[in-house]
Design an enzyme around this catalytic site. Sequence first.
Site: not given
Ligand code: CMP
Length: 204
Positions: A168, A179, A165, A102, A62
């Site tokens: 992905h 994807e 984070n 998404y 990311k």
């Molecule tokens: P990812 O699992 O790649 O895909 C969904 C993304 O949404 C996740 O990583 C986080 O980056 C984001 N995400 C998930 N939960 C939350 C949350 N509660 N608040 C903000 N971002 C979130």
Amino acid sequence: TFPGGGHGGVIRPGRPQRGSLALDGSGPRSDGTIRPFPTPLAAHAPPRRPGVPMETSLVLVKPDGVQRGLVGRVLSRFEDKGLSIAGLKLLVAPKATLEKHYAVHRERPFYGSLLQFMGSGPVVAIAVRGVNAVSVVRTLLGPTNGQEAPGGTIRGDFGMSRSFNLVHASDSTDNAAMELGLWFPEGTCDYQHDVLRWVYDDEA
Ligand code: CMP
């Protein structure tokens, strides 16, 4: 012949072999022929069982991971594990791609900020291939929130946030197919990754 042995094939006892060396140190026989050398190390590698199903997962580094200079280390986690890189590109994701990627989160309160974040800089898209690659890659990433992710995982070692984070990865083979089509519409790279016969045994 032995794949990857580098010596070009089977040595027939008693047959003159120009340009070859006897690795057992015995040197040429008195009649000018050389002894068959011991089996080269490469020949001990187990054969890859044909037909072992490979999966391919879609990984994104990311924008936070790219900005923090973690692309190389993230890639190394997959390579170190014995997975294969089957596709790799750096791009600023088009909004339409992020919306499709998404779509499952469309109703979530963080959807807007997630799309904004994911479009805020370049991402690195990686197609990662291996046996059970989808679940293996998810394990390497760790749980969503970096504060909860255990050490040894990518998020556990490098992250402190739930939204920033770093990475992905596809969460199912169906989503991986969707994807990969989105991020690699031109297809991924199919090649013989020679090291795999050292990564998997006959049972995969
Ligand atoms: P990812 O699992 O790649 O895909 C969904 C993304 O949404 C996740 O990583 C986080 O980056 C984001 N995400 C998930 N939960 C939350 C949350 N509660 N608040 C903000 N971002 C979130």
